[in-house]
Design a protein around this motif. Structure first.
Motif, PDB file in Angstrom:
ATOM      1  N   ARG A 195     -24.534   0.771 -31.737  1.00  0.00           N
ATOM      2  CA  ARG A 195     -24.263   2.070 -31.153  1.00  0.00           C
ATOM      3  C   ARG A 195     -22.814   2.436 -31.495  1.00  0.00           C
ATOM      4  NH1 ARG A 195     -28.769   1.220 -30.741  1.00  0.00           N
ATOM      5  NH2 ARG A 195     -30.246   1.622 -29.035  1.00  0.00           N
ATOM      6  N   VAL A 196     -22.475   3.703 -31.357  1.00  0.00           N
ATOM      7  CA  VAL A 196     -21.108   4.151 -31.631  1.00  0.00           C
ATOM      8  C   VAL A 196     -20.508   4.740 -30.369  1.00  0.00           C
ATOM      9  CG1 VAL A 196     -21.592   4.611 -34.053  1.00  0.00           C
ATOM     10  CG2 VAL A 196     -21.881   6.433 -32.388  1.00  0.00           C
ATOM     11  N   GLU A 197     -19.196   4.677 -30.297  1.00  0.00           N
ATOM     12  CA  GLU A 197     -18.471   5.325 -29.212  1.00  0.00           C
ATOM     13  C   GLU A 197     -18.049   6.703 -29.711  1.00  0.00           C
ATOM     14  OE1 GLU A 197     -16.992   5.829 -25.484  1.00  0.00           O
ATOM     15  OE2 GLU A 197     -18.107   4.087 -26.232  1.00  0.00           O
ATOM     16  N   PRO A 198     -18.653   7.765 -29.186  1.00  0.00           N
ATOM     17  CA  PRO A 198     -18.317   9.105 -29.686  1.00  0.00           C
ATOM     18  C   PRO A 198     -16.820   9.376 -29.592  1.00  0.00           C
ATOM     19  CG  PRO A 198     -20.254   9.211 -28.284  1.00  0.00           C
ATOM     20  CD  PRO A 198     -19.684   7.813 -28.137  1.00  0.00           C
ATOM     21  N   ALA A 199     -16.201   9.723 -30.710  1.00  0.00           N
ATOM     22  CA  ALA A 199     -14.763   9.983 -30.749  1.00  0.00           C
ATOM     23  C   ALA A 199     -14.487  10.976 -31.869  1.00  0.00           C
ATOM     24  CB  ALA A 199     -13.986   8.678 -30.979  1.00  0.00           C
ATOM     25  N   GLY A 200     -13.248  11.482 -31.846  1.00  0.00           N
ATOM     26  CA  GLY A 200     -12.864  12.429 -32.883  1.00  0.00           C
ATOM     27  C   GLY A 200     -13.058  13.861 -32.441  1.00  0.00           C
ATOM     28  N   PRO A 201     -13.165  14.773 -33.396  1.00  0.00           N
ATOM     29  CA  PRO A 201     -13.378  16.188 -33.075  1.00  0.00           C
ATOM     30  C   PRO A 201     -14.714  16.389 -32.345  1.00  0.00           C
ATOM     31  CG  PRO A 201     -12.714  15.905 -35.369  1.00  0.00           C
ATOM     32  CD  PRO A 201     -13.003  14.550 -34.833  1.00  0.00           C
ATOM     33  N   PRO A 202     -14.867  17.524 -31.675  1.00  0.00           N
ATOM     34  CA  PRO A 202     -16.117  17.771 -30.933  1.00  0.00           C
ATOM     35  C   PRO A 202     -17.362  17.627 -31.800  1.00  0.00           C
ATOM     36  CG  PRO A 202     -14.470  19.421 -30.359  1.00  0.00           C
ATOM     37  CD  PRO A 202     -13.892  18.614 -31.479  1.00  0.00           C
ATOM     38  N   GLU A 203     -17.291  18.053 -33.062  1.00  0.00           N
ATOM     39  CA  GLU A 203     -18.463  17.961 -33.921  1.00  0.00           C
ATOM     40  C   GLU A 203     -18.858  16.506 -34.166  1.00  0.00           C
ATOM     41  OE1 GLU A 203     -15.761  19.632 -34.549  1.00  0.00           O
ATOM     42  OE2 GLU A 203     -16.368  21.752 -34.504  1.00  0.00           O
ATOM     43  N   LEU A 204     -17.856  15.643 -34.399  1.00  0.00           N
ATOM     44  CA  LEU A 204     -18.160  14.234 -34.626  1.00  0.00           C
ATOM     45  C   LEU A 204     -18.612  13.555 -33.342  1.00  0.00           C
ATOM     46  CD1 LEU A 204     -15.439  12.985 -37.144  1.00  0.00           C
ATOM     47  CD2 LEU A 204     -17.888  13.258 -37.510  1.00  0.00           C
ATOM     48  N   LYS A 205     -18.056  13.983 -32.202  1.00  0.00           N
ATOM     49  CA  LYS A 205     -18.538  13.429 -30.934  1.00  0.00           C
ATOM     50  C   LYS A 205     -20.019  13.764 -30.737  1.00  0.00           C
ATOM     51  CE  LYS A 205     -14.185  13.358 -28.332  1.00  0.00           C
ATOM     52  NZ  LYS A 205     -13.460  13.889 -27.138  1.00  0.00           N
ATOM     53  N   GLU A 206     -20.365  14.998 -31.044  1.00  0.00           N
ATOM     54  CA  GLU A 206     -21.762  15.399 -30.910  1.00  0.00           C
ATOM     55  C   GLU A 206     -22.644  14.604 -31.881  1.00  0.00           C
ATOM     56  OE1 GLU A 206     -25.065  17.248 -29.470  1.00  0.00           O
ATOM     57  OE2 GLU A 206     -23.016  17.294 -28.687  1.00  0.00           O
ATOM     58  N   ALA A 207     -22.127  14.381 -33.095  1.00  0.00           N
ATOM     59  CA  ALA A 207     -22.881  13.582 -34.065  1.00  0.00           C
ATOM     60  C   ALA A 207     -23.050  12.144 -33.577  1.00  0.00           C
ATOM     61  CB  ALA A 207     -22.178  13.598 -35.422  1.00  0.00           C
ATOM     62  N   GLY A 208     -21.999  11.595 -32.943  1.00  0.00           N
ATOM     63  CA  GLY A 208     -22.094  10.239 -32.402  1.00  0.00           C
ATOM     64  C   GLY A 208     -23.125  10.146 -31.288  1.00  0.00           C
ATOM     65  N   ARG A 209     -23.107  11.144 -30.391  1.00  0.00           N
ATOM     66  CA  ARG A 209     -24.102  11.139 -29.315  1.00  0.00           C
ATOM     67  C   ARG A 209     -25.520  11.290 -29.882  1.00  0.00           C
ATOM     68  NH1 ARG A 209     -19.813  13.868 -26.479  1.00  0.00           N
ATOM     69  NH2 ARG A 209     -20.464  15.870 -27.329  1.00  0.00           N
ATOM     70  N   ALA A 210     -25.659  12.137 -30.909  1.00  0.00           N
ATOM     71  CA  ALA A 210     -26.966  12.305 -31.528  1.00  0.00           C
ATOM     72  C   ALA A 210     -27.423  11.005 -32.193  1.00  0.00           C
ATOM     73  CB  ALA A 210     -26.918  13.439 -32.557  1.00  0.00           C
ATOM     74  N   PHE A 211     -26.480  10.279 -32.820  1.00  0.00           N
ATOM     75  CA  PHE A 211     -26.836   8.998 -33.432  1.00  0.00           C
ATOM     76  C   PHE A 211     -27.311   8.006 -32.384  1.00  0.00           C
ATOM     77  CE2 PHE A 211     -25.660   4.647 -34.441  1.00  0.00           C
ATOM     78  CZ  PHE A 211     -26.318   4.449 -35.632  1.00  0.00           C
ATOM     79  N   ASN A 212     -26.585   7.909 -31.272  1.00  0.00           N
ATOM     80  CA  ASN A 212     -26.994   6.991 -30.210  1.00  0.00           C
ATOM     81  C   ASN A 212     -28.368   7.355 -29.664  1.00  0.00           C
ATOM     82  OD1 ASN A 212     -24.614   5.571 -30.452  1.00  0.00           O
ATOM     83  ND2 ASN A 212     -23.584   6.663 -28.812  1.00  0.00           N
ATOM     84  N   SER A 213     -28.595   8.655 -29.494  1.00  0.00           N
ATOM     85  CA  SER A 213     -29.903   9.097 -29.016  1.00  0.00           C
ATOM     86  C   SER A 213     -30.997   8.741 -30.017  1.00  0.00           C
ATOM     87  CB  SER A 213     -29.876  10.602 -28.753  1.00  0.00           C
ATOM     88  OG  SER A 213     -31.138  11.082 -28.357  1.00  0.00           O
ATOM     89  N   MET A 214     -30.700   8.945 -31.303  1.00  0.00           N
ATOM     90  CA  MET A 214     -31.678   8.604 -32.331  1.00  0.00           C
ATOM     91  C   MET A 214     -31.967   7.104 -32.342  1.00  0.00           C
ATOM     92  SD  MET A 214     -31.270   8.854 -36.460  1.00  0.00           S
ATOM     93  CE  MET A 214     -30.084   7.504 -36.357  1.00  0.00           C
ATOM     94  N   ALA A 215     -30.902   6.280 -32.230  1.00  0.00           N
ATOM     95  CA  ALA A 215     -31.087   4.832 -32.234  1.00  0.00           C
ATOM     96  C   ALA A 215     -31.928   4.391 -31.036  1.00  0.00           C
ATOM     97  CB  ALA A 215     -29.734   4.122 -32.225  1.00  0.00           C
ATOM     98  N   ASP A 216     -31.649   4.972 -29.880  1.00  0.00           N
ATOM     99  CA  ASP A 216     -32.463   4.644 -28.698  1.00  0.00           C
ATOM    100  C   ASP A 216     -33.913   5.035 -28.914  1.00  0.00           C
ATOM    101  OD1 ASP A 216     -30.231   3.691 -27.413  1.00  0.00           O
ATOM    102  OD2 ASP A 216     -29.814   5.563 -26.345  1.00  0.00           O
ATOM    103  N   ARG A 217     -34.103   6.191 -29.533  1.00  0.00           N
ATOM    104  CA  ARG A 217     -35.473   6.646 -29.777  1.00  0.00           C
ATOM    105  C   ARG A 217     -36.178   5.739 -30.772  1.00  0.00           C
ATOM    106  NH1 ARG A 217     -39.818   8.573 -27.591  1.00  0.00           N
ATOM    107  NH2 ARG A 217     -41.034   9.969 -28.930  1.00  0.00           N
ATOM    108  N   VAL A 218     -35.456   5.290 -31.808  1.00  0.00           N
ATOM    109  CA  VAL A 218     -36.060   4.379 -32.785  1.00  0.00           C
ATOM    110  C   VAL A 218     -36.471   3.076 -32.115  1.00  0.00           C
ATOM    111  CG1 VAL A 218     -35.543   2.948 -34.805  1.00  0.00           C
ATOM    112  CG2 VAL A 218     -34.905   5.350 -34.795  1.00  0.00           C
ATOM    113  N   VAL A 219     -35.562   2.541 -31.286  1.00  0.00           N
ATOM    114  CA  VAL A 219     -35.889   1.301 -30.573  1.00  0.00           C
ATOM    115  C   VAL A 219     -37.109   1.518 -29.678  1.00  0.00           C
ATOM    116  CG1 VAL A 219     -35.068  -0.305 -28.809  1.00  0.00           C
ATOM    117  CG2 VAL A 219     -33.552   0.394 -30.644  1.00  0.00           C
ATOM    118  N   GLY A 220     -37.125   2.667 -29.003  1.00  0.00           N
ATOM    119  CA  GLY A 220     -38.256   2.955 -28.135  1.00  0.00           C
ATOM    120  C   GLY A 220     -39.564   3.068 -28.900  1.00  0.00           C
ATOM    121  N   LEU A 221     -39.509   3.755 -30.046  1.00  0.00           N
ATOM    122  CA  LEU A 221     -40.729   3.913 -30.843  1.00  0.00           C
ATOM    123  C   LEU A 221     -41.221   2.576 -31.387  1.00  0.00           C
ATOM    124  CD1 LEU A 221     -39.904   7.184 -32.811  1.00  0.00           C
ATOM    125  CD2 LEU A 221     -41.554   6.914 -30.961  1.00  0.00           C
TER     126      LEU A 221
END
Length: 451
Positions: free
Chosen positions: A191-217
């Protein structure tokens, strides 16, 4: 990226600094020249009243000395006498005397100002004020140096800030890239710790959500494999009972051994499908699960068969009809083992939002556990009733019951020596339809599973 951002900051800040620095440098130079020439004009004008009063050499010399200590003033008297140092060309002096107008001009040594003074008798004296070239640019070089240092500092500061900002962006981007590569290589816990500009933070949160979804699937798919494998237990149980009924007929031992081997393979498939991932799918339905219904008595504890929530959202079936058909199937086996089998089904409509196969798997898992975990001859009963807001399915047996109901409801934990998936099928089916599952003592003296 850091180099690009630093380059952009350098170019932009340099252009801004130059756009201000060049005009300011010219303005400073102009102001320094204007200051020096104004002082020279004032000194020349100060001698005019003295010449109007007297033209005696000693008096004029005294006045010049009082106004100019740097020998930059000179007076050209009407009789041709010059008091002070002369710097102006003779032609310029003659012109000023002839035309009786002030003149200002640049010379090789600096700047000269000539001011004619009209005396009595129509005579003309000319006051000369000289400014050396060094005085015209006094302080200009220092001012230019200070402004250049300020501009360099401004540019360096902007480049430094851009570099720091770029480093922050690059660091976040690299972390996101590293995590993406790790996830692609199979590290499902990254997982990543969302950091940086708002766009990268949003990308980090989206990555974590995607990773959780992959694990769930992945977890859901593996549990589905286990569930589908468990459904094979129902026909295997019937086949095993049929083989036992054959007694000592030719080939019965070989058939029984083959069935046992096949059942062992199914248990291995179920265990292998569940072992790689410890994380259940989002929503919590699969992680809790179902222990084997009981090592002692009832029937529930292994098999998780099917009640997945997938097609349940739009499929419906009648509980009464499904239960009747499945009990008819199990009644044949119950008769062979001498098990009294009771069925009590309400005549009211009993619709549930669950696919037929999933509900059939629930019934098979519950009844199958009775056969697996209670001795032959143990009675069991199935009941379907309609309440004000729900449909209730109850499976009772006359066995010893379930000693630890909470443990039996843990998926993958068996108290009866099986795979430990049994009650989870019923529990998940109940939760899919916003219901629940409880375990207690029934009227037959054994376990009662109420869904």
């Amino acid at each position: 990226m850091r180099r690009a951002l630093a380059g952009v900051a350098l170019a932009v800040t340099s252009m801004v600094a130059l756009s201000f620095l060049i005009p300011l440098a010219l303005l400073v130079q102009s102001e320094a020249r204007a200051r020096s020439t104004t002082e020279a004009e004032q000194r020349a004008s100060a001698l005019a009243p003295v010449l109007a009063l007297t033209t005696r050499s000693r008096d004029v010399q005294q006045a010049v000395s009082g106004l100019d200590s740097e020998r930059r003033l000179a007076v050209h008297l009407p009789d041709g006498e010059v008091i002070g140092d002369r710097h102006a060309p003779a032609s310029a002096l003659a012109r000023a005397e002839r035309e009786r107008e002030t003149l200002a001009m640049d010379t090789d040594d600096g700047w000269v100002y000539l001011q004619p003074v009209i005396l009595a008798g129509d005579r003309v004296a000319v006051v000369e004020s000289f400014v050396p070239r060094s005085a015209l640019t006094r302080g200009v070089v220092l001012s230019w140096g200070v402004m250049s240092l300020l501009a360099v500092g401004l540019v360096a500061g902007s480049v430094l800030v851009a570099d720091r900002l770029g480093a922050r962006v690059v660091r976040s981007s690299r972390e996101l890239s590293r995590a993406s590569n790790a996830l692609g290589e199979g590290d499902l816990g990254i997982r990543v710790e969302p950091a940086g500009p708002p766009e990268l933070k949003e990308a980090g949160r989206a990555f974590n959500s995607m990773a959780d979804r992959v694990v769930g699937l992945l977890a859901t798919e593996r549990e589905l494999v286990a569930d589908l494998s468990h459904r094979l237990r129902t026909p295997l149980t019937a086949l095993r009972l049929e083989a036992e009924r054959m007694g000592s007929a030719p080939g019965s031992e070989r058939l029984t051994a083959a069935i046992t081997h096949l059942q062992t393979e199914i248990d291995s498939i179920i265990s292998a499908a569940r072992s790689p991932l410890a994380v259940g799918p989002p929503g919590g339905g699969t992680a809790d699960g179902s222990g084997d219904g009981n090592g002692d008595g009832d029937g529930n504890g292994d098999g998780d068969g099917a009640a997945s929530g997938d097609g349940a959202a739009g499929s419906r079936c009648e509980v009464s009809g499904v239960v009747r058909r499945r009990v008819e199937f199990w009644a044949v086996l119950a008769g062979q083992q001498g098990r009294p089998c009771g069925l009590d089904v309400t005549d009211e409509p009993t619709p549930v939002r669950l696919p037929y196969d999933d509900l059939a798997a629930v019934v098979d898992a519950l009844i199958g556990n009775v056969f697996q975990h209670t001795p032959e001859g143990t009675a069991f009963a199935v009941e379907v009733e309609r309440t004000a807001g729900s449909v209730v399915l109850c499976v009772d047996d006359a066995g010893p019951g379930i000693a630890d109901p909470d443990l039996a409801l843990e998926r993958g934990v068996s108290v009866g020596g099986s795979t430990g998936l049994g009650l989870d099928i019923a529990l998940r089916a109940a939760r899919t339809t916003r219901g629940d599952l409880t375990i207690g003592r029934g009227p037959l003296g054994g376990a009662r599973v109420r869904v």
